[in-house]
Design an enzyme around this catalytic site. Structure first.
Site, PDB file in Angstrom:
ATOM      1  N   ASP A 391       0.805  -1.221   0.000  1.00 41.19           N
ATOM      2  CA  ASP A 391       0.000   0.000   0.000  1.00 41.19           C
ATOM      3  C   ASP A 391       0.834   1.265   0.000  1.00 41.19           C
ATOM      4  O   ASP A 391       0.306   2.352  -0.226  1.00 41.19           O
ATOM      5  CB  ASP A 391      -0.880   0.037   1.262  1.00 41.19           C
ATOM      6  N   HIS A 542       2.124 -10.875   7.041  1.00 39.89           N
ATOM      7  CA  HIS A 542       1.383 -11.326   5.865  1.00 39.89           C
ATOM      8  C   HIS A 542       2.290 -12.086   4.880  1.00 39.89           C
ATOM      9  O   HIS A 542       1.872 -13.045   4.239  1.00 39.89           O
ATOM     10  CB  HIS A 542       0.842 -10.048   5.213  1.00 39.89           C
TER      11      HIS A 542
HETATM   12  C1  GLC Z   1      -2.233  -3.994   5.038  1.00 40.99           C
HETATM   13  C2  GLC Z   1      -3.398  -3.985   4.084  1.00 40.99           C
HETATM   14  C3  GLC Z   1      -3.118  -4.877   2.887  1.00 40.99           C
HETATM   15  C4  GLC Z   1      -1.788  -4.556   2.257  1.00 40.99           C
HETATM   16  C5  GLC Z   1      -0.679  -4.588   3.289  1.00 40.99           C
HETATM   17  C6  GLC Z   1       0.659  -4.165   2.732  1.00 40.99           C
HETATM   18  O1  GLC Z   1      -2.131  -5.231   5.638  1.00 40.99           O
HETATM   19  O2  GLC Z   1      -4.587  -4.405   4.729  1.00 40.99           O
HETATM   20  O3  GLC Z   1      -4.135  -4.744   1.931  1.00 40.99           O
HETATM   21  O4  GLC Z   1      -1.536  -5.483   1.229  1.00 40.99           O
HETATM   22  O5  GLC Z   1      -1.025  -3.712   4.346  1.00 40.99           O
HETATM   23  O6  GLC Z   1       0.730  -2.806   2.410  1.00 40.99           O
END
Ligand code: GLC
Length: 701
Positions: A391, A542
């Site tokens: 983002d 993530h």
């Molecule tokens: C946050 C957002 C996700 C994005 C990530 C990396 O977790 O919810 O959509 O991909 O940031 O910027």
């Protein structure tokens, strides 16, 4: 005190002055009230006289934004009382909200009620000030200190709910009291609900129902490996985290205050990976919703609002608002659902686009690919648009994202496989031809010698090279070069070595290194963050599953396991002060060694880390991978594991899988028995007769 969390209930136990209390809190399935079940035991040798008070502070204004900006107004709209039925009635805007008997009144004015069962009510309070007393706080409420309720009726200011009872307990004696706290008018909803649910027997039955409901979902996979932390992560908490994430997306938690009422496109599509095995039907419904959030040009609405979404009639976003990665996540999420269920026909289902027209799911996929192919830059890589997964990245509208290039490559390969399955050879060869062109572009501009670059800005600046002072190595383009199989064998080995040398920390893999400090905010908005957190050289949880998957794809089970454990919450149970957040759930980000607080994690519960961590551990490390034709068993485990076993529910059958590793290797199935019979290869075919099957797998050199 001890606090124990279970699947959708919590128990808090306290010992104080030889009185033991144990309170179980839960919301029964499908209900709009919660139980507080209090069990009190006199552990002393003498008779004890006790006064017992329930307490809850209510919000006055149900509109979260108004509650913050217009507090004065909200202080004039609340009233509280004890009804003739002995229920507390907390009413908001009572003049305007005639009792309809339903529990929904309006978004800003909802009534609440509280009742006490299994004990007589001695008194009550509904004014917070009366309960706490002047110049006091929650540490010394006047009512508790004096042992007497004031029977206050809130009339404006701040309301609360407190019911009191008292009684004596003989040595060793235990008593149970039940508090019910719900939404709706006490006169109707409260009365009705209390009559039906206000007993210990009913509370027992409801807790059992709740547990059965959650446990049934968790039974999609049960594993028993030599790592007890990994076992309960996979069996309970990791999957529970995925299910909660699926339910709430990023809308409401301790860190999201509830105003984000829509489903963020990319996040919600990725969430499917965590739940496809546990709840395939809800996963399909969500996928359908998200597919109808795709526009006819192939791009996506940034947010889908489930309650207002009107497929076929949504206004397309401004061209500057498109993100480049959104629809490409379908190539992970759709196969996850189809492989789980075998529902190949799903690809033929007609679904509308968000703005206009409709097409089969397969055609939606084609549009998704076209969207990125049509928006490619001068080097032949897809444009980053307003953001790729990251983002904070602003490459300029025509800047190019290598991360999305790898996603697109995987998308084309996946599309070709689906086309083959559906008997569409023309589509298959189109996809493979596009993939070849893309590969040539990637190889022409994206390899920097020991790793892949990060991205290319609109002005031609190449980010993430040996010459870059900041953000020299970017994790996502390394791991995705492997996941998408765009990297050659030599490139894969080198870039993953670079990842290990430059990005690995004891707490996980950093998103980039070194952090950005001088880089322009116009390109990398990550400079707003302190170095070593979030997208600025933090450990973005993530992405950790991608590191695990890439390591497994290269056959390195020891490394995959090392990466998995580094970001596994349960691995920190004996060092909870280091990680700081709840030890049983994922956090979005962890401070890296570039910060003074390496290891502290933040932003728990609602994060893509849950899905990818579960997916990578179950399908890559344990290697239990659903395919259209059956279950592929292809583990990539630490060489120190002699064996592990698992029970996998798959298309209404149960597979009892034992993996034997007598030679201490990481990967390589050399033999498989299904119900004692030698099988060819490592695919357990779907549709074997019978409900239960035993699968034995041997790994070997
Ligand atoms: C946050 C957002 C996700 C994005 C990530 C990396 O977790 O919810 O959509 O991909 O940031 O910027």
């Amino acid at each position: 005190s001890t606090c124990r969390h279970g699947t959708a209930y919590s128990v808090i136990e306290s010992h104080y002055s030889e009185i033991l209390t144990e309170t179980t809190y839960f919301v029964p399935l499908e209900q709009k009230f919660e139980y507080w079940r209090l069990k009190i035991t006199n552990e002393s040798q003498r008779r004890r006289e006790l006064s017992i008070f329930s307490f809850c502070e209510f919000t006055n204004q149900w509109d979260t934004f108004q509650d913050r900006v217009n507090l004065q107004y909200s202080l004039f709209i609340v009233r509280g009382e004890l009804t003739g039925e002995n229920l507390l009635r907390i009413a908001i805007q009572d003049n305007l909200t005639p009792d309809t008997g339903g529990d929904f009144i309006s978004d800003i004015a909802r009534h609440c009620w509280m009742g006490m069962a299994e004990a007589p009510i001695d008194g009550f309070d509904t004014s917070r000030e009366a309960f706490l007393g002047l110049y006091r706080g929650y540490h010394n409420p006047l009512v508790v200190e004096s042992g007497r309720s004031t029977n206050s009726k809130a009339y404006g200011d701040n309301a609360c709910g407190s019911l009191a009872t008292s009684g004596s307990l003989q040595p060793g004696e235990t008593r149970e009291i039940l508090i019910l706290l719900g939404i709706g008018d006490a006169h109707t909803v409260g009365k009705r609900t209390f009559a039906e649910f206000g007993s210990l027997e009913q509370a027992d039955a409801e807790l059992e129902k709740l547990k059965t409901h959650w446990h049934a979902q968790l039974e999609s996979l049960r594993v028993d490996t030599p790592d007890a932390d990994l076992n309960h992560t996979i069996n309970v908490w990791g999957l529970y985290n995925c299910l909660v994430n699926f339910a709430w997306s990023r809308s409401a938690s301790l860190v999201y205050n509830g105003e984000r009422d829509g489903l963020g496109f990319r996040d919600s599509v990725q969430d499917i990976l965590g739940v496809a095995a546990a709840i395939p039907e809800p996963a399909r419904e969500r996928l359908e919703l998200m597919l109808t959030g795709q526009l006819s040009n192939g791009g996506a609405m940034p947010i889908v609002r489930p309650f207002e979404h009107n497929p076929g009639h949504e206004e397309a976003p401004h061209p500057d608002e498109y993100r480049s990665d959104d629809c490409l996540w379908f190539f992970n999420a759709l196969p996850a659902y189809v492989n789980e269920t075998g529902d190949l026909d799903f690809y033929n289902k007609m679904l509308p686009y968000a703005d206009r027209g409709e097409a089969t799911v397969f055609d939606h996929l084609r549009r998704a690919l076209d969207f990125n192919l049509e928006r490619s830059g001068v080097n032949g890589l897809p444009c980053g648009l307003s953001a790729d997964w990251n983002d904070t990245l602003r490459l300029g509208y025509h800047g190019e994202s290598l991360f999305v290039a790898f996603q697109l490559r995987l998308g084309l390969a996946t599309y070709a496989e689906i086309a083959e399955r559906l008997g569409k050879p023309g589509q298959k060869s189109w996809a493979l031809a596009e993939q070849k062109k893309l590969d040539a572009s990637i190889q022409a501009c994206a390899w920097d010698g020991e790793w892949f670059i990060w991205a290319i800005g609109e002005d031609g600046t190449v980010y993430g090279t040996q010459d870059s002072e900041e953000g020299q190595v970017y994790l996502n383009t390394q791991v995705w070069s492997v996941i998408s199989e765009a990297a050659t064998a030599d490139q894969s080995a080198r870039c993953m070595r670079t990842v290990h040398e430059r990005l690995a920390t004891p707490y996980g893999l950093m998103l980039c290194a070194p952090p950005v400090i001088k880089t322009s905010i116009d390109v990398m908005r990550a400079v707003v963050f302190n170095p070593g957190i979030k997208e600025n050289a933090g450990i973005f949880n993530h992405t950790q599953g991608w590191g695990v998957m890439a390591a497994c794809m290269l056959g390195d089970g020891d490394r995959a396991y090392e990466y998995y454990r580094a970001s596994m919450p349960a691995a920190y149970n004996d060092r909870a002060e280091l990680r700081q957040i709840e030890p049983y759930v994922q956090g979005q980000t962890t401070y890296s060694t570039y910060s003074p607080r390496g290891g502290n994690s933040r932003t728990s519960w609602l994060t893509g880390a849950a899905a990818w961590s579960y997916f990578s551990a179950t399908q890559y490390i344990l290697g239990i991978k659903p395919e259209v034709d059956g279950l592929r068993i292809d583990p990539c485990i630490p060489s120190s594991w002699n064996s592990f076993s698992a029970v996998r529910r798959f298309r209404n059958q149960s597979f009892h899988i034992t993996v034997h590793n007598p030679h201490g290797v990481c990967k390589g199935v050399v033999r498989m028995l299904i119900d004692g019979e030698q099988a060819a290869g490592n695919l357990v075919p779907a549709g074997l007769p019978g409900k239960e099957h035993q699968v034995d797998v041997w790994l070997g050199p």
